[in-house]
Design a protein around this motif. Structure first.
Motif, short mmCIF file in Angstrom:
data_model
loop_
_atom_site.label_atom_id
_atom_site.label_comp_id
_atom_site.label_asym_id
_atom_site.label_seq_id
_atom_site.Cartn_x
_atom_site.Cartn_y
_atom_site.Cartn_z
N SER A 88 35.25 -9.69 7.22
CA SER A 88 35.59 -10.39 6.11
C SER A 88 34.47 -11.54 6.16
CB SER A 88 37.05 -10.72 6.03
OG SER A 88 37.26 -11.62 7.35
N ASP A 89 33.74 -11.91 7.20
CA ASP A 89 33.13 -13.00 7.17
C ASP A 89 31.64 -12.81 6.74
OD1 ASP A 89 34.85 -14.68 8.79
OD2 ASP A 89 34.12 -14.06 10.64
N ILE A 90 31.29 -11.61 6.23
CA ILE A 90 30.02 -11.51 5.82
C ILE A 90 29.52 -12.34 4.69
CG2 ILE A 90 28.63 -9.73 4.27
CD1 ILE A 90 30.05 -7.33 6.00
N ASP A 91 30.37 -12.62 3.61
CA ASP A 91 30.26 -13.43 2.75
C ASP A 91 29.73 -14.97 3.38
OD1 ASP A 91 30.56 -11.38 0.80
OD2 ASP A 91 32.60 -12.16 0.35
N ALA A 92 30.38 -15.38 4.12
CA ALA A 92 30.19 -16.70 4.81
C ALA A 92 28.70 -16.64 5.35
CB ALA A 92 31.15 -17.18 5.61
N VAL A 93 28.68 -15.73 6.20
CA VAL A 93 27.17 -15.54 6.74
C VAL A 93 26.19 -15.45 5.54
CG1 VAL A 93 25.61 -14.05 8.15
CG2 VAL A 93 28.01 -14.43 8.87
N ASP A 94 26.40 -14.80 4.51
CA ASP A 94 25.39 -14.39 3.39
C ASP A 94 25.02 -15.88 2.81
OD1 ASP A 94 24.88 -11.96 3.91
OD2 ASP A 94 26.27 -11.44 2.31
N GLU A 95 26.06 -16.75 2.59
CA GLU A 95 25.77 -18.01 2.08
C GLU A 95 24.87 -18.92 3.06
OE1 GLU A 95 28.95 -20.67 1.02
OE2 GLU A 95 30.44 -18.90 0.85
N VAL A 96 24.96 -18.71 4.33
CA VAL A 96 24.14 -19.41 5.24
C VAL A 96 22.67 -18.59 5.29
CG1 VAL A 96 23.70 -19.91 7.57
CG2 VAL A 96 25.91 -20.16 6.59
N PHE A 97 22.50 -17.42 5.08
CA PHE A 97 21.28 -16.61 5.10
C PHE A 97 20.74 -17.10 3.87
CE2 PHE A 97 19.47 -12.91 2.78
CZ PHE A 97 18.58 -12.51 3.81
N THR A 98 21.16 -17.15 2.84
CA THR A 98 20.15 -17.60 1.62
C THR A 98 19.46 -18.90 1.73
OG1 THR A 98 22.29 -18.46 0.55
CG2 THR A 98 21.68 -16.17 -0.20
N THR A 99 19.90 -19.75 2.72
CA THR A 99 19.35 -21.24 2.73
C THR A 99 18.00 -21.03 3.57
OG1 THR A 99 20.62 -21.78 4.80
CG2 THR A 99 21.54 -22.18 2.45
N PHE A 100 18.30 -19.90 4.44
CA PHE A 100 17.02 -19.43 5.25
C PHE A 100 16.08 -18.77 4.77
CE2 PHE A 100 19.88 -21.40 8.40
CZ PHE A 100 19.07 -22.02 9.38
N PHE A 101 16.36 -18.20 3.60
CA PHE A 101 15.68 -17.03 2.86
C PHE A 101 15.79 -17.29 1.55
CE2 PHE A 101 16.42 -15.19 7.06
CZ PHE A 101 14.99 -14.60 7.43
N PRO A 102 15.35 -18.37 0.95
CA PRO A 102 15.53 -18.62 -0.51
C PRO A 102 14.78 -17.70 -1.56
CG PRO A 102 14.03 -20.25 0.59
CD PRO A 102 14.50 -19.34 1.58
N GLY A 103 13.78 -17.19 -0.88
CA GLY A 103 12.88 -16.40 -1.87
C GLY A 103 12.75 -15.00 -1.48
N TYR A 104 11.90 -14.50 -0.59
CA TYR A 104 11.68 -13.40 0.02
C TYR A 104 13.08 -13.13 0.77
CZ TYR A 104 10.58 -10.46 4.26
OH TYR A 104 10.65 -9.49 4.93
N VAL A 105 13.36 -11.83 0.77
CA VAL A 105 14.59 -11.09 1.68
C VAL A 105 14.13 -10.10 2.53
CG1 VAL A 105 16.50 -12.29 0.43
CG2 VAL A 105 15.75 -10.16 -0.10
N PRO A 106 14.33 -10.30 3.79
CA PRO A 106 13.95 -8.78 4.71
C PRO A 106 14.88 -7.93 4.58
CG PRO A 106 15.19 -10.58 5.84
CD PRO A 106 15.10 -11.19 4.57
N THR A 107 14.53 -6.60 5.12
CA THR A 107 15.47 -5.41 5.43
C THR A 107 16.71 -6.19 6.10
OG1 THR A 107 14.65 -4.54 7.19
CG2 THR A 107 13.66 -3.90 4.86
N ARG A 108 17.96 -5.55 6.00
CA ARG A 108 19.00 -5.90 6.67
C ARG A 108 20.00 -4.80 6.93
NH1 ARG A 108 22.11 -10.82 3.85
NH2 ARG A 108 22.83 -10.80 5.68
N THR A 109 20.83 -5.23 7.99
CA THR A 109 21.89 -4.32 8.65
C THR A 109 22.89 -5.16 9.01
OG1 THR A 109 20.43 -2.43 9.40
CG2 THR A 109 22.59 -2.82 10.31
N THR A 110 24.24 -5.11 8.36
CA THR A 110 25.56 -5.88 8.75
C THR A 110 26.42 -4.75 9.17
OG1 THR A 110 24.75 -7.40 7.22
CG2 THR A 110 27.09 -7.49 8.24
N VAL A 111 27.17 -5.32 10.62
CA VAL A 111 28.11 -4.52 10.87
C VAL A 111 29.01 -5.22 11.82
CG1 VAL A 111 28.58 -2.46 12.80
CG2 VAL A 111 26.21 -2.60 11.53
N ALA A 112 30.37 -4.95 11.69
CA ALA A 112 31.57 -5.45 12.48
C ALA A 112 31.57 -4.84 13.56
CB ALA A 112 32.66 -5.72 11.58
N VAL A 113 31.81 -5.50 14.96
CA VAL A 113 31.87 -4.77 16.12
C VAL A 113 33.25 -5.39 16.77
CG1 VAL A 113 29.35 -3.90 16.34
CG2 VAL A 113 30.31 -6.42 17.23
#
Length: 414
Positions: A88-113
């Protein structure tokens, strides 16, 4: 040997000191392999205060500091892998992610462990381009171009690129079992979902004039350990002859409540400009196996260009095929012995390793594992990632895979 690439391990005081015997970043040829970053303040050495947003912010700040210390920037990131404790924390992480990658976005993998080191809520690792290469005293002439591409024939996301090519590799975002036309999870169980994930990967590859046999590594993320066999059976239908290196990781949860998610690393023989197509198009994929390590539905190692990709090793005795007796130390020792046997079978040594990935049934076992680990890597050179998982095949306590340098490269086809 002066014209061969060298393994280059580096650390900076501007990012947290490694919590184990590993380096912050290890460069080889045209890639920097970063160790997974925890939300640790490099000044205090302590976990940052706050919740998931603050922890994600610190992970990205640490990655940025490492990159800046080696004269790189965040837009040089090719792939990001995010491990969260709670899906459930993915959306919060994505909010932060967009501030570091405002244009180009890399390939991504997201997993809960199941667990992360030090009780963290998030851990993030990065694979980064290294255009100058690592041939000593011989930086490459010209800057290689990173090529990011998407197709409508596979699911699209504004937060990731489907494939990012750099030099001789394509890195594919982990594919969920989404129908690209509807954007919804396909009906059925893990068999149908694994099939859709691989169809999505196939569509991405075909959109860039590649085929499934160009894949060098597959990572299966499954919700249930019992589903590994079914997902692997589907994987084999896409690779009826040659089989890539393979790692299976049990997730506590996956995005969209999927049962499976699949990530691929793909050869890119034609390279990215200014590499000359005519010089590189037919670089050979070399799959190898040895009787000195356990065999399975995969190639033990797949070499392409300047990297060898080692399938995940369980603590199996290669002579008996059975789990070794003892606890986590004995199991860690056997996993690393298996990797060593594979590496030596292709004329390499453990010192050629650039990245190690460890999955543990009990995250508290990491200190015991490190006692064994340091006997194989006394210099602490490889970059590393450690996650806690809810289960491992055969009820193992540990599983380890590796990425190994291949200084001699693989030859063009005759």
């Amino acid at each position: 040997m002066s014209n061969y690439n060298a393994v280059s391990a580096r650390n900076t005081a501007d990012a947290p000191k490694s919590t184990g015997p590993y380096s912050q970043t290890v460069a080889f040829s045209h890639y920097n392999n970063l160790s997974a970053q925890l939300p640790i303040d490099p000044k205090s050495g302590e976990m940052v205060a706050g919740g998931i947003k603050e922890q994600a912010q610190q992970c990205f700040e640490n990655i940025k500091a490492i990159l800046e210390s080696i004269d790189h920037v965040m837009d040089d990131v090719v792939r990001l892998t995010t491990f969260v404790k709670n899906i459930s924390d993915i959306d919060a992480v994505d909010e932060v992610f967009t501030t570091f990658f405002p244009g180009y976005v890399p390939t991504r993998t997201t997993v809960a462990v199941a667990a992360l080191p030090l009780g963290a809520l998030v851990q993030i690792e990065a694979l980064v381009s290294n255009g100058e290469g690592t041939i000593p005293q011989a930086p490459q002439a010209g800057d290689l171009i990173k090529v990011a591409r998407n197709t409508d024939n596979a699911p699209r996301s504004p937060l990731s690129t489907q494939t990012v090519a750099f030099s001789h590799y394509n890195n594919i975002s982990a594919q969920l079992p989404l129908d690209p036309q509807t954007g919804e999870i396909v009906a059925g169980g893990v068999k149908e979902q694994a099939d859709q994930c691989l169809k999505n990967i196939q569509a991405i590859l075909e959109s860039i004039d590649h085929v499934m046999d160009d894949v060098v590594r597959i990572t299966l993320f499954v919700k249930n350990v019992s589903d590994i066999e079914t997902a692997t059976a589907v994987y084999k239908t896409f690779f009826p002859g040659y089989m890539p290196a393979l790692t299976a990781v049990v997730a506590s949860a996956l995005p969209r409540d999927a049962l499976v998610q699949i990530e691929a690393v793909v050869s890119h023989g034609d390279g990215t400009p200014p590499q000359a197509v005519e010089d590189a198009r037919n670089i050979v994929i070399k799959a190898n196996n040895t009787d000195n390590a356990p065999k399975g539905p995969y190639s033990q190692t797949v070499a392409f260009s300047h990297y060898n990709h080692i399938s995940a090793q369980l603590p199996l005795d290669p002579k008996t095929g059975e789990m070794v007796a003892g606890g986590v130390k004995e199991q860690a020792d056997q996993c690393l012995k298996n990797i060593k046997a594979i590496v030596e079978s292709i004329g390499h040594a453990m010192g050629d390793t650039v990245k190690i990935n460890i999955a543990l049934k009990n995250i508290e076992d990491i200190e015991a594992v490190d006692e064994i680990y340091t006997t194989f890597f006394p210099g602490g050179v490889p970059a590393r990632r450690t996650v806690g998982v809810s289960a491992l095949p055969g009820n193992a306590l540990i599983q380890i895979d590796a990425v190994v340098s291949n200084a001699e490269g693989t030859p063009p086809k005759a």
